[in-house]
Design a protein around this motif. Structure first.
Motif, short mmCIF file in Angstrom:
data_model
loop_
_atom_site.label_atom_id
_atom_site.label_comp_id
_atom_site.label_asym_id
_atom_site.label_seq_id
_atom_site.Cartn_x
_atom_site.Cartn_y
_atom_site.Cartn_z
N ASN A 64 9.67 3.57 4.39
CA ASN A 64 10.94 4.03 3.82
C ASN A 64 11.49 5.24 4.57
O ASN A 64 12.69 5.34 4.80
CB ASN A 64 10.78 4.34 2.33
N GLU A 65 10.63 6.18 4.94
CA GLU A 65 11.07 7.35 5.70
C GLU A 65 11.57 6.95 7.08
O GLU A 65 12.58 7.48 7.56
CB GLU A 65 9.95 8.37 5.81
N LEU A 110 12.90 4.02 7.91
CA LEU A 110 14.20 3.38 7.72
C LEU A 110 15.31 4.41 7.48
O LEU A 110 16.42 4.27 7.99
CB LEU A 110 14.15 2.38 6.57
N GLN A 111 14.99 5.46 6.74
CA GLN A 111 15.96 6.51 6.48
C GLN A 111 16.34 7.22 7.79
O GLN A 111 17.52 7.49 8.04
CB GLN A 111 15.42 7.51 5.48
N ILE A 112 15.36 7.52 8.61
CA ILE A 112 15.62 8.17 9.90
C ILE A 112 16.49 7.27 10.78
O ILE A 112 17.44 7.74 11.41
CB ILE A 112 14.30 8.54 10.61
N LEU A 113 16.19 5.98 10.79
CA LEU A 113 16.98 5.05 11.59
C LEU A 113 18.42 4.99 11.10
O LEU A 113 19.36 4.99 11.91
CB LEU A 113 16.35 3.65 11.57
N GLU A 114 18.62 4.97 9.79
CA GLU A 114 19.97 4.94 9.23
C GLU A 114 20.72 6.22 9.59
O GLU A 114 21.92 6.18 9.89
CB GLU A 114 19.93 4.76 7.72
N GLU A 115 20.04 7.35 9.59
CA GLU A 115 20.68 8.61 9.96
C GLU A 115 21.08 8.61 11.44
O GLU A 115 22.16 9.09 11.79
CB GLU A 115 19.74 9.79 9.68
N ARG A 116 20.23 8.06 12.29
CA ARG A 116 20.54 7.99 13.72
C ARG A 116 21.74 7.08 13.98
O ARG A 116 22.59 7.38 14.81
CB ARG A 116 19.33 7.50 14.50
N ILE A 117 21.81 5.97 13.24
CA ILE A 117 22.94 5.05 13.38
C ILE A 117 24.23 5.74 12.93
O ILE A 117 25.26 5.65 13.60
CB ILE A 117 22.69 3.76 12.58
N ALA A 118 24.17 6.43 11.79
CA ALA A 118 25.35 7.14 11.28
C ALA A 118 25.79 8.23 12.26
O ALA A 118 27.00 8.42 12.49
CB ALA A 118 25.05 7.74 9.90
N TRP A 152 0.87 -1.16 0.00
CA TRP A 152 0.00 0.00 0.00
C TRP A 152 0.91 1.21 0.00
O TRP A 152 1.75 1.38 0.89
CB TRP A 152 -0.89 -0.04 1.23
N LYS A 153 0.81 2.03 -1.02
CA LYS A 153 1.75 3.13 -1.24
C LYS A 153 1.97 4.00 0.00
O LYS A 153 3.12 4.26 0.37
CB LYS A 153 1.32 3.97 -2.43
N PRO A 154 0.93 4.49 0.69
CA PRO A 154 1.17 5.33 1.88
C PRO A 154 1.99 4.61 2.96
O PRO A 154 2.87 5.20 3.58
CB PRO A 154 -0.23 5.66 2.39
N LYS A 155 1.72 3.33 3.15
CA LYS A 155 2.46 2.56 4.14
C LYS A 155 3.92 2.41 3.73
O LYS A 155 4.83 2.53 4.55
CB LYS A 155 1.82 1.18 4.32
N THR A 156 4.16 2.17 2.46
CA THR A 156 5.52 2.03 1.94
C THR A 156 6.30 3.33 2.13
O THR A 156 7.48 3.30 2.52
CB THR A 156 5.48 1.64 0.45
N ILE A 157 5.66 4.45 1.87
CA ILE A 157 6.33 5.76 2.04
C ILE A 157 6.75 5.95 3.50
O ILE A 157 7.89 6.33 3.78
CB ILE A 157 5.40 6.91 1.58
N VAL A 158 5.85 5.65 4.41
CA VAL A 158 6.15 5.80 5.84
C VAL A 158 7.27 4.86 6.26
O VAL A 158 8.20 5.25 6.98
CB VAL A 158 4.88 5.57 6.69
#
Length: 133
Positions: free
Chosen positions: A47-48, A50-58, A39-45
């Motif tokens: 992905n965002e 996961l991006q936030i988590l990757e930024e926090r890890i970095a 479901w596109k809205p769920k996929t967008i959320v």
């Protein structure tokens, strides 16, 4: 939602031919399980998030590298834990863990203390001690 209205949008799930189970109303008005490819809205959320988590890890990796925090912070972020979860795993109070996040305090921790953290992160004490970011 009716059975024929269950979203079938392309998502990270559909790339691996994995489907998600949803419940929808069939033609008789009964709830039934229906597979959804995404479901596109769920996929967008997702992905965002996961991006936030990757930024926090970095950020945590950089903070360890720059001597601002101890490796405990990096591994906590890497394993997607917060202080409450880590406290449950280790048995330490949050105020005590905050002290352990300080590099100077971390360097003085005993192997017994570090073992609790290492076990929570599923790594060895040596990996925890020697992590430099």
């Amino acid at each position: 939602m009716k059975k024929e209205e269950v979203p079938q949008d392309k998502s990270s799930l559909s790339e691996n031919e994995i489907t998600e189970v949803c419940y929808a109303v069939d033609e008789n008005g009964n709830y039934t399980k229906v597979s959804s490819k995404g479901w596109k809205p769920k996929t967008i959320v997702q992905n965002e998030t996961l991006q936030i988590l990757e930024e926090r890890i970095a950020q945590a990796r950089n903070d360890v590298k720059n001597g601002l925090v101890s490796p405990i912070v990096y591994f906590m972020e890497f394993h997607k834990m917060d202080m409450n979860i880590l406290a449950d795993y280790t048995g330490y109070w949050k105020w005590k863990m905050k002290r352990h996040f300080k590099p100077k305090v971390f360097q003085k921790l005993s192997d017994k203390t570090l073992k609790k953290y290492a076990d929570a992160f599923d790594i060895s004490v040596e990996e925890l001690k020697n992590f430099k970011g």
